[in-house]
Write a protein that holds these residues in place. Structure first.
Motif, short mmCIF file in Angstrom:
data_model
loop_
_atom_site.label_atom_id
_atom_site.label_comp_id
_atom_site.label_asym_id
_atom_site.label_seq_id
_atom_site.Cartn_x
_atom_site.Cartn_y
_atom_site.Cartn_z
N HIS A 1 0.84 -1.11 -0.04
CA HIS A 1 -0.01 -0.15 0.00
C HIS A 1 1.05 1.22 0.07
O HIS A 1 1.79 1.21 0.77
N VAL A 2 0.48 2.29 -0.82
CA VAL A 2 1.01 3.48 -0.91
C VAL A 2 0.13 4.50 0.24
O VAL A 2 -0.94 4.58 -0.04
N VAL A 3 0.93 5.09 1.26
CA VAL A 3 0.12 5.61 2.24
C VAL A 3 0.60 6.92 2.29
O VAL A 3 1.93 7.43 2.26
N GLU A 4 -0.38 8.04 2.48
CA GLU A 4 0.27 9.40 2.69
C GLU A 4 0.47 9.47 4.07
O GLU A 4 -0.24 9.13 5.18
N ASP A 5 1.49 10.19 4.35
CA ASP A 5 2.47 10.34 5.50
C ASP A 5 2.50 12.10 5.63
O ASP A 5 3.13 12.44 4.71
N ASP A 6 2.23 12.54 6.81
CA ASP A 6 2.34 13.85 7.16
C ASP A 6 3.73 14.54 6.99
O ASP A 6 4.02 15.53 6.64
N ASP A 7 4.70 13.41 7.46
CA ASP A 7 6.15 13.97 7.54
C ASP A 7 6.89 13.40 6.34
O ASP A 7 7.78 14.22 5.88
N GLN A 8 6.61 12.36 5.88
CA GLN A 8 7.44 12.04 4.67
C GLN A 8 6.77 11.94 3.21
O GLN A 8 7.62 11.47 2.34
N GLY A 9 5.66 12.47 3.02
CA GLY A 9 5.16 12.62 2.02
C GLY A 9 4.02 11.22 1.62
O GLY A 9 3.04 10.96 2.11
#
Length: 73
Positions: free
Chosen positions: A33-41
């Motif tokens: 899964h590609v997950v949106e992360d607040d710190d790493q994009g």
């Protein structure tokens, strides 16, 4: 100008995470899964590392690559 830089970074981060997920999926039974992360994009997560994805991650999935290994032999 900062917004344009952020958009380019997000696009690069997204495509890098998709590439990682696709590469991992070739050698895995588990979905990637590609997950949106607040710190790493964007980051790629292997579903096998978490058993079932935690709610925080499931709510941030933007792309899934299905595992390519078959266990039918």
């Amino acid at each position: 100008m900062t917004q344009a830089v952020d958009t380019v970074y997000d696009a690069q981060s997204y495509f890098a995470a998709v590439e990682t997920a696709e590469r991992r999926a070739l050698h895995s039974f588990f979905d990637q899964h590609v997950v949106e992360d607040d710190d790493q994009g964007y980051v790629a997560l292997d579903e096998g590392d978490y058993n079932a994805l935690p709610t925080w991650a499931m709510n941030r999935v933007v792309h899934t690559v299905h595992g390519a290994l078959l266990d039918e032999f």
